[in-house]
Write an enzyme that holds these catalytic residues in place. Structure first.
Site, mmCIF file in Angstrom:
data_model
loop_
_atom_site.group_PDB
_atom_site.id
_atom_site.type_symbol
_atom_site.label_atom_id
_atom_site.label_comp_id
_atom_site.label_asym_id
_atom_site.label_seq_id
_atom_site.Cartn_x
_atom_site.Cartn_y
_atom_site.Cartn_z
ATOM 1 N N GLY A 210 0.841 -1.209 0.000
ATOM 2 C CA GLY A 210 0.000 0.000 0.000
ATOM 3 C C GLY A 210 0.862 1.240 0.000
ATOM 4 N N ASN A 211 0.266 2.368 0.293
ATOM 5 C CA ASN A 211 1.042 3.603 0.401
ATOM 6 C C ASN A 211 0.409 4.520 1.455
ATOM 7 O OD1 ASN A 211 -0.907 5.463 -0.942
ATOM 8 N ND2 ASN A 211 -0.548 4.066 -2.670
ATOM 9 N N HIS A 212 1.060 5.654 1.698
ATOM 10 C CA HIS A 212 0.639 6.513 2.822
ATOM 11 C C HIS A 212 -0.453 7.519 2.471
ATOM 12 C CE1 HIS A 212 3.544 4.956 5.588
ATOM 13 N NE2 HIS A 212 4.540 5.193 4.749
#
Ligand code: CTP
Length: 401
Positions: A210-212
């Protein structure tokens, strides 16, 4: 739409005044600030104490406050200017006639004459009074001044007779005002589709890539579009953010594949489409059915490319005004322009990682808006809420001005 709005409710002396307690409750529940003015005879039909308790504000009738002979008085000009809109419900034949002719012998009438905001009035009276030529003339005159009537409905009247003259129900009054206010907004009748947040690409049942991304930029865009009158479809990856606006349909997804499908479900009749999601470019080639055990020193994951949602929309585009985001670290303008062309967009919003405060962490952003004619608008560092307004200003200027 109602949240934080100042609603001035004028109640006149008719039996339907009892229904205004429900109207006040609905307005407060919707987030409006409510102040109430009663005509002198209205308090025979509904208690000022009940209304003050429900509205959380003192209810006023006279210019003079209870402690007379002070310089402190109920200022009709201040009340009129405070209001974002004024609702007179019930509006009796007497008050409508006075409003139509500029009479000013009580606080409600003086405030009506001072108000610069939209004024709605909901007549209520017996059927013969409602039909009387003088009442019809008052209503026509009030409408010719720009006031908006919420028509009386038919049914059993306080006199026991059946016919037209019942004040609209509180829910109908709210719906009527809502529709009217919406119709005056620049994106009224427009469908806006927005992607937001990260996507999670499953590795096994408990892990993902995923990412932030917080999703905040997309959610602020959705809020702005709804406040401008649009019907909004917000397709978002996992985020803690929530939506409290009926005009925003939140469609929750997890993976890029899911986002692709849901976005295409809503694309064909959309008018404005903005892709603000930080979609994962790759996903694991296969998702392990069971949790992967840490048996070896190294673990290699085979990844495959996700479909580019924005690119696919550019290929399918017809009437839609399509906007993408570009997060760049070097040759920002050239790269953004290249993406705009390659993905067949109408505009692109550039974030440069060289700018402090820009990008997908935090609640600020610094953007450059670029269109197909290479018009470039650069903005200061702002909150994402303010950035969302700038983006819609640019779109409206190009598409709807
Ligand atoms: N986007 C998308 N679907 C993807 C990848 C990106 O819809 N699978 C959209 C993003 O929502 C954003 C824009 O494309 O609007 C940004 O794409 P970006 O990832 O920066 O650019 P790419 O074209 O993927 O190029 P690169 O990663 O090489 O910079």
């Amino acid at each position: 739409m109602w949240s934080g709005k100042n609603v001035l409710l004028g109640i006149t002396g008719g039996i339907a005044a009892y229904k205004t307690t429900f109207l006040v409750r609905l307005l407060i529940k919707a987030g409006a600030n409510v102040k109430i003015i009663l005509t002198p005879s209205a308090s025979s039909f509904v208690s000022p104490l009940t209304l003050a308790t429900l509205s959380k504000n003192p209810v006023v009738t006279d210019f003079e406050k209870t402690e007379a002979h002070t310089t402190d008085w109920n200022n009709h000009v201040e009340l009129g200017l405070w209001a974002d809109f004024m609702v007179i419900a019930p509006a009796t034949a007497n008050t409508m006639s006075k409003m139509a002719n500029g009479a000013c012998d009580n606080l409600l009438l003086a405030t009506y004459l001072s108000a610069k905001c939209p004024v709605f009035f909901a007549p209520a009276m017996d059927l013969d009074m409602y039909r009387h030529p003088s009442t019809v003339a008052s209503i026509e005159k009030l409408q010719s001044f720009g006031n908006v009537m919420i028509p009386a409905t038919s049914g059993e009247l306080a006199s026991g007779l059946h016919g037209e003259g019942r004040m609209a129900e509180p829910e109908e009054i709210i719906a009527h005002i809502h529709k009217h206010l919406l119709a005056g907004l620049p994106l009224s009748g427009i469908k806006v589709l927005i992607t937001a947040g990260p996507t999670y690409e499953a590795i096994d049942p408990v892990r993902f890539i995923g990412n932030h991304s917080s999703g905040l930029m997309g959610f602020e865009l959705a809020k702005t579009a709804a406040n401008l009158g649009a019907e909004v479809y917000l397709v978002s990856g996992p985020t803690h953010l929530t939506v409290d606006n009926n005009a925003i349909h939140l469609i929750k997804v997890v993976s890029a594949d899911e986002m692709y499908d849901r976005v295409h479900d809503h694309f064909s009749d959309a008018d404005i489409v903005i892709c603000a999601a930080a979609v994962a470019d790759y996903r694991p080639k296969t998702m392990a059915e069971q949790k992967i055990k840490k048996s070896d020193e190294n673990l290699e994951l085979a990844l495959v490319k996700n479909k580019d949602i924005l690119l696919s929309l550019g290929e399918a585009k017809k009437q839609q005004y399509l906007v993408g985001f570009a997060l760049e670290t070097e040759n920002e303008l050239e790269n953004a322009k290249e993406k705009l062309k390659r993905k067949n967009l109408d505009a692109i919003v550039l974030n440069s990682l060289m700018d402090k405060g820009a990008g997908f962490g935090g609640d600020s952003n610094k953007i450059t808006f670029i269109d197909t004619n290479s018009n470039i608008e650069t903005f200061e560092l702002k909150t994402k809420a303010a950035v969302a307004k700038d983006i819609f200003n640019e779109i409206i200027k190009r598409r709807y001005a």
